[in-house]
Design an enzyme around this catalytic site. Structure first.
Site, PDB file in Angstrom:
ATOM      1  N   SER A 182      -8.652  -0.664   6.957  1.00 37.69           N
ATOM      2  CA  SER A 182      -8.508  -1.585   8.097  1.00 37.69           C
ATOM      3  C   SER A 182      -7.094  -1.567   8.645  1.00 37.69           C
ATOM      4  O   SER A 182      -6.837  -2.090   9.718  1.00 37.69           O
ATOM      5  CB  SER A 182      -8.878  -3.011   7.678  1.00 37.69           C
ATOM      6  OG  SER A 182      -7.958  -3.484   6.701  1.00 37.69           O
ATOM      7  N   LYS A 242       0.804  -1.221   0.000  1.00 35.17           N
ATOM      8  CA  LYS A 242       0.000   0.000   0.000  1.00 35.17           C
ATOM      9  C   LYS A 242       0.837   1.272   0.000  1.00 35.17           C
ATOM     10  O   LYS A 242       0.361   2.336  -0.402  1.00 35.17           O
ATOM     11  CB  LYS A 242      -0.922   0.001   1.224  1.00 35.17           C
ATOM     12  CG  LYS A 242      -1.979  -1.095   1.236  1.00 35.17           C
ATOM     13  CD  LYS A 242      -3.145  -0.751   0.361  1.00 35.17           C
ATOM     14  CE  LYS A 242      -4.299  -1.729   0.557  1.00 35.17           C
ATOM     15  NZ  LYS A 242      -5.499  -1.348  -0.194  1.00 35.17           N
TER      16      LYS A 242
END
Length: 369
Positions: A112, A82
């Protein structure tokens, strides 16, 4: 505003290459590892008992031959791929709107944990305020990691609908600019640099030889769409996706079968990074058979079995979400038969993306206790 289908036309290998040029100073070139033990295990036919209850029950198990190459994004900054998308999206945002405006308003997202930490890191590095909406049930280490980069964490429910509602509230208060966790052109291009890197590393070992396949986890779909975008002009390398099946987490697989994107997901699969529905723009890429050959799903027990092998045999620390691709190679008989049929005696060289390593010793203890 351009539609997802129109935006998808702009997602090209060149766009991924441009993203890599921008983010290189900020991300790690993660290792591409091999493991002869896992090659041998995956190349061993499953037992007839393992096929009981499946559509292959009573049939001779497949005898595929695998040669694995593991792209270790668990060793990326913040412990997940990410970081690539977050840095690219924020750098492009500063280019487009100017540094002064972005620093004044700040950025916001919901996640999350892995995108949360990634945007927090990117914002801290570039001196931009960050507001991160996280589910209350997020892994404690992911919450701590996000806060460690100076972001303000706001808690929400676990579904994407609940997360997005809290994002809207905070935006109304702060005027922060949304950086989506996966359904975004710049995020997808950033995540696609994973593919650019692994192909270059493979070429360093084998010259002009090409990978037969790449398989990645699918949650929101940014990684899979980015990888598929990069390989879209290289048809000799097939791209596949992998999901958990628990409580409908396999929304992408089900959507492909139905010919329509599944809009909502509510699941508590152990693959906590894969609890979101595939984004609209990502769906345009993943549902294109010319770009993604197929998406497969695995059970919680199969995910745990694959994770155990990576921990014990490779000595590599991964989170459950990271190993769904390997689990497909080990246990999905349909995929294994495809490799047997198309790979023959030579087999397939398969790149498996380990998407992240953000879990805790306590969480692993609970999984295997």
């Amino acid at each position: 505003m351009a539609s997802p289908a129109e935006k998808a036309q702009l997602l090209t290998p060149a766009a991924v290459q441009a993203a890599y040029g921008l983010i290189q100073p900020y991300v790690h070139r993660t290792p591409l590892l091999t493991c002869k033990t896992l090659d041998a295990i995956a190349s061993t036919p499953q037992t007839p008992e393992a096929l009981v209850g499946t559509s292959f029950e009573g049939q001779t198990p497949a005898r595929p031959k695998f040669h694995f190459f593991f792209k270790c994004e668990n060793l990326q900054r913040i412990g997940a791929f990410k970081a690539r998308g977050a840095f690219h999206a924020l750098l492009r945002l500063i280019e487009d709107r100017g540094e002064e405006e972005v620093k004044r308003r700040g950025v916001i997202t919901h996640s999350s944990g892995n995108h949360a930490q990634a945007l927090a890191l990117a914002a801290s590095t570039l001196n931009v305020p960050a507001y991160i909406v996280m589910p209350r049930i997020s892994t404690p280490s992911k919450i701590a990691g996000t806060r460690s980069h100076g972001a303000e964490v706001i808690f929400s429910g676990s579904t994407s609908v609940e997360r997005e509602a809290v994002v809207a509230e905070i935006q109304a208060q702060t005027d922060a600019i949304l950086v989506p966790p996966y359904d975004d052109f710049n995020i997808i291009c950033g995540q696609g640099t994973t593919a650019l890197e692994l192909e270059a590393q493979y070429a360093e070992q084998f010259g002009t030889k090409t990978l037969d396949a790449v398989i990645t986890p699918v949650g929101g779909g940014g990684l899979n769409a980015g990888v598929a975008t990069y390989f879209s002009d290289k048809p000799q390398t097939k791209v596949f996706g992998a999901e958990p099946s628990f409580e409908g987490a396999d929304d992408c697989r089900r959507g492909l079968l139905a010919g329509k994107r599944v809009e909502a997901v509510s699941t508590l699969t152990i693959g906590d990074g894969l609890r979101t529905p595939v984004g609209l723009l990502n769906w345009e890429i993943i549902s294109n058979k010319k770009k993604v050959e197929g998406v497969f799903a695995v059970t919680e027990e199969q995910i745990k079995a694959a994770m155990r092998l990576v921990l014990e045999r490779m000595k590599v620390f991964v989170e459950p979400s990271a190993v769904v691709g390997l689990a497909v190679c080990l246990f999905d008989e349909e995929f294994r038969r495809l490799v047997e049929q198309e790979g023959g005696a030579k087999g397939w060289d398969v790149a498996v993306v380990f998407s992240g390593g953000n879990t805790t010793v306590e969480a692993i203890g609970k999984l295997f206790g």
